[in-house]
Design a protein around this motif. Structure first.
Motif, PDB file in Angstrom:
ATOM      1  N   UNK A 210       0.825  -1.203   0.000  1.00  0.00           N
ATOM      2  CA  UNK A 210       0.000   0.000   0.000  1.00  0.00           C
ATOM      3  C   UNK A 210       0.865   1.262   0.000  1.00  0.00           C
ATOM      4  N   UNK A 211       1.892   1.271   0.840  1.00  0.00           N
ATOM      5  CA  UNK A 211       2.749   2.457   0.927  1.00  0.00           C
ATOM      6  C   UNK A 211       3.534   2.650  -0.363  1.00  0.00           C
ATOM      7  N   UNK A 212       4.022   1.565  -0.949  1.00  0.00           N
ATOM      8  CA  UNK A 212       4.746   1.694  -2.214  1.00  0.00           C
ATOM      9  C   UNK A 212       3.847   2.178  -3.337  1.00  0.00           C
ATOM     10  N   UNK A 213       2.583   1.740  -3.342  1.00  0.00           N
ATOM     11  CA  UNK A 213       1.643   2.235  -4.358  1.00  0.00           C
ATOM     12  C   UNK A 213       1.433   3.735  -4.196  1.00  0.00           C
ATOM     13  N   UNK A 214       1.367   4.197  -2.955  1.00  0.00           N
ATOM     14  CA  UNK A 214       1.238   5.637  -2.708  1.00  0.00           C
ATOM     15  C   UNK A 214       2.513   6.362  -3.109  1.00  0.00           C
ATOM     16  N   UNK A 215       3.665   5.792  -2.727  1.00  0.00           N
ATOM     17  CA  UNK A 215       4.941   6.441  -3.007  1.00  0.00           C
ATOM     18  C   UNK A 215       5.250   6.446  -4.498  1.00  0.00           C
ATOM     19  N   UNK A 216       4.668   5.508  -5.236  1.00  0.00           N
ATOM     20  CA  UNK A 216       4.904   5.452  -6.672  1.00  0.00           C
ATOM     21  C   UNK A 216       4.088   6.436  -7.481  1.00  0.00           C
ATOM     22  N   UNK A 217       3.214   7.196  -6.828  1.00  0.00           N
ATOM     23  CA  UNK A 217       2.351   8.145  -7.515  1.00  0.00           C
ATOM     24  C   UNK A 217       3.056   9.501  -7.675  1.00  0.00           C
ATOM     25  N   UNK A 218       2.718  10.268  -8.722  1.00  0.00           N
ATOM     26  CA  UNK A 218       3.333  11.598  -8.878  1.00  0.00           C
ATOM     27  C   UNK A 218       3.101  12.523  -7.687  1.00  0.00           C
ATOM     28  N   UNK A 219       2.013  12.324  -6.943  1.00  0.00           N
ATOM     29  CA  UNK A 219       1.722  13.162  -5.773  1.00  0.00           C
ATOM     30  C   UNK A 219       2.164  12.475  -4.481  1.00  0.00           C
ATOM     31  N   UNK A 220       3.265  11.730  -4.550  1.00  0.00           N
ATOM     32  CA  UNK A 220       3.711  10.962  -3.397  1.00  0.00           C
ATOM     33  C   UNK A 220       4.005  11.848  -2.188  1.00  0.00           C
ATOM     34  N   UNK A 221       4.568  13.023  -2.397  1.00  0.00           N
ATOM     35  CA  UNK A 221       4.892  13.897  -1.260  1.00  0.00           C
ATOM     36  C   UNK A 221       3.626  14.291  -0.512  1.00  0.00           C
ATOM     37  N   UNK A 222       2.595  14.619  -1.248  1.00  0.00           N
ATOM     38  CA  UNK A 222       1.318  14.942  -0.604  1.00  0.00           C
ATOM     39  C   UNK A 222       0.790  13.721   0.135  1.00  0.00           C
ATOM     40  N   UNK A 223       1.006  12.540  -0.418  1.00  0.00           N
ATOM     41  CA  UNK A 223       0.562  11.318   0.234  1.00  0.00           C
ATOM     42  C   UNK A 223       1.258  11.083   1.562  1.00  0.00           C
ATOM     43  N   UNK A 224       2.564  11.381   1.633  1.00  0.00           N
ATOM     44  CA  UNK A 224       3.292  11.231   2.896  1.00  0.00           C
ATOM     45  C   UNK A 224       2.711  12.163   3.955  1.00  0.00           C
ATOM     46  N   UNK A 225       2.397  13.387   3.559  1.00  0.00           N
ATOM     47  CA  UNK A 225       1.781  14.335   4.502  1.00  0.00           C
ATOM     48  C   UNK A 225       0.421  13.830   4.969  1.00  0.00           C
ATOM     49  N   UNK A 226      -0.312  13.191   4.070  1.00  0.00           N
ATOM     50  CA  UNK A 226      -1.615  12.662   4.457  1.00  0.00           C
ATOM     51  C   UNK A 226      -1.455  11.484   5.421  1.00  0.00           C
ATOM     52  N   UNK A 227      -0.458  10.646   5.216  1.00  0.00           N
ATOM     53  CA  UNK A 227      -0.191   9.575   6.163  1.00  0.00           C
ATOM     54  C   UNK A 227       0.060  10.149   7.556  1.00  0.00           C
ATOM     55  N   UNK A 228       0.786  11.249   7.618  1.00  0.00           N
ATOM     56  CA  UNK A 228       1.052  11.889   8.907  1.00  0.00           C
ATOM     57  C   UNK A 228      -0.233  12.450   9.513  1.00  0.00           C
ATOM     58  N   UNK A 229      -1.060  13.097   8.702  1.00  0.00           N
ATOM     59  CA  UNK A 229      -2.306  13.678   9.207  1.00  0.00           C
ATOM     60  C   UNK A 229      -3.219  12.612   9.806  1.00  0.00           C
ATOM     61  N   UNK A 230      -3.242  11.444   9.197  1.00  0.00           N
ATOM     62  CA  UNK A 230      -4.131  10.370   9.651  1.00  0.00           C
ATOM     63  C   UNK A 230      -3.530   9.525  10.770  1.00  0.00           C
ATOM     64  N   UNK A 231      -2.293   9.794  11.139  1.00  0.00           N
ATOM     65  CA  UNK A 231      -1.645   9.007  12.180  1.00  0.00           C
ATOM     66  C   UNK A 231      -0.986   7.744  11.679  1.00  0.00           C
ATOM     67  N   UNK A 232      -0.979   7.550  10.370  1.00  0.00           N
ATOM     68  CA  UNK A 232      -0.439   6.311   9.810  1.00  0.00           C
ATOM     69  C   UNK A 232       1.078   6.307   9.703  1.00  0.00           C
ATOM     70  N   UNK A 233       1.681   7.481   9.618  1.00  0.00           N
ATOM     71  CA  UNK A 233       3.136   7.520   9.496  1.00  0.00           C
ATOM     72  C   UNK A 233       3.786   6.988  10.769  1.00  0.00           C
TER      73      UNK A 233
END
Length: 437
Positions: A182-205
């Protein structure tokens, strides 16, 4: 509005198209993979392989799961058709995944998935479904990024509740391999940086890469305008702006390149000056630990960790130094330059002047020119046996040292043939031995 409907592939006998493939087809996006529920998975797989070309093989014969790797890299998965199709759809994670398409294009939508597609909304089928498989909280974040949708409020609240229960140990933690996917699929997207911030917002990071969060609030100053955490995320963004097809190991390296700074942080007791000496070494070790925990393939772990460990190397000031840089770091190039440039472009503090960035760019140009001039390692001029005979050496580390220094001399253009290599090694060995007596 949905795009114009795409043509559907041939339906296997009695089959329905389900899950992500049905969702993407309804969005007007050609599915990369097709998921079919069929009465006879083995027979359907064999027929599909014959019609489309490719190979059919079982994924899990006991459960009746089959796969076809079709011509063109398209994948078709087959599972047994449930006795209660609607009930099966109601047990899925999100409404946009609880859609089915029947032969002829009729859509089976029992939980309002089509309306959520139109609204670009990720909505859970039920809170119980999310809790039944906690991996679904990572999938929710991934869908926000990869689909460009947004969690509705109730779903976000359910995600946060599951995250809290995972942190407290009240729910079983998913297998790391599933989290990695799941994380690699997110990281493989062009908006991966925004995805990392969203992981932090949701407590997932905190559940996934807690080491990265250690940089929150760790100020740097100098070249930097962001804290350590923000700088890593911005470096990932800068990388993808320049290398949109960057591989996952390179993406991880950009994100984690300064992960060692919080643990390497030191404050001078007299001046109060903050330093991060050795953060590259600490970061290399942490990167290897993080990616190993996530069950990333070993080769990618080694590559990402090596990039983190080398990202502070000074760039060469001249042509000879550039050739040496290429020789010593060839296995990491050009990825190392990409990480270094992303690091520099993510730093816009008071010391980051146009002049300093221009000097950095010149250093990179020297390395690229040297790499272009010598894209592959020159062939060895002597082998180990010849070196042992020439220098009267037994097998061991001394032979390896001689071969390494000779290889670098060849890369620098100091020796070009076997006679020159022998003369070079004799002089090198004499210098190491020192004056007689």
């Amino acid at each position: 509005m949905f795009r114009r409907r795409l043509a559907l592939p041939p339906f296997p006998p009695g089959g329905i198209l389900v899950g992500g493939a049905a969702r993407d087809w309804l969005r007007g996006v050609t599915p990369k993979d097709y998921d079919w529920a069929v009465p006879d998975p083995a027979g359907a797989a064999r027929v599909t392989a014959e019609v489309l070309g490719g190979a059919a093989f079982p994924l899990d014969e006991e459960r009746g799961y089959w796969r076809v790797s079709a011509v063109g890299g398209v994948q078709h998965d087959f599972v047994p058709l449930p006795a209660d199709v609607e009930g099966d759809l109601r047990r899925r994670d999100f409404t946009v995944n609880a859609l089915a398409v029947l032969e002829g294009g009729r859509v089976l939508d029992v939980v309002g998935g089509r309306a959520d597609l139109r609204a670009r909304r990720v909505r859970m089928v039920s809170a119980g479904n999310v809790r039944a498989d906690p991996l679904r909280v990572w999938r929710a974040a991934r869908f926000e990024v990869t689909l460009g949708f947004r969690l509705d409020r109730a779903t976000e609240e359910a995600v946060r509740a599951v995250v809290a229960d995972l942190r407290a140990g009240r729910l079983p933690f998913p297998a790391w391999e599933r989290v990695r996917d799941e994380v690699n699929a997110l990281l493989g997207h062009p908006e991966a940086a925004r995805g990392v911030l969203r992981l932090e917002e949701l407590g997932l990071l905190a559940l996934t890469v807690p080491e990265l969060r250690e940089g929150l609030g760790v100020e740097q100053g100098g070249f930097h305008h962001l804290d350590v955490f923000g700088h890593g995320v911005e470096a990932l963004h800068q990388l993808l702006a320049r290398v949109p097809d960057a591989g996952l190991a390179l993406r991880w390296a950009a994100l984690l390149h300064d992960v060692g700074k919080p643990r390497a942080r030191a404050v001078d007791g007299v001046t109060g000056r903050v330093s991060f000496h050795g953060h590259d070494r600490v970061g290399q070790e942490l990167t290897a630990d993080i990616l190993s925990r996530l069950r990333v393939p070993a080769a990618d772990v080694r590559h990402a960790a090596a990039l983190v460990g080398a990202h502070m190397l000074p760039l060469p000031a001249g042509e000879r130094e550039a050739r040496r840089f290429v020789h010593r770091r060839r296995a990491l190039l050009p990825d190392l330059l990409s990480v270094m440039l992303a690091d520099r472009e993510a730093a816009r503090g008071p010391m980051s002047t146009p002049g300093s960035r221009h000097a950095y760019a010149l250093g990179m140009e020297r390395v690229l020119a040297a790499l272009e001039a010598q894209p592959a390692e020159p062939p060895p001029l002597l082998d180990g046996r010849e070196v042992m005979a020439l220098l009267d050496l037994p097998p061991g580390p001394g032979v390896g040292a001689a071969l390494r220094v000779l290889a670098e001399a060849a890369a620098l253009g100091e020796v070009r043939d076997a006679p020159g290599a022998r003369a070079f090694l004799r002089a090198w060995a004499a210098e190491r031995a020192g004056p007689p007596g």
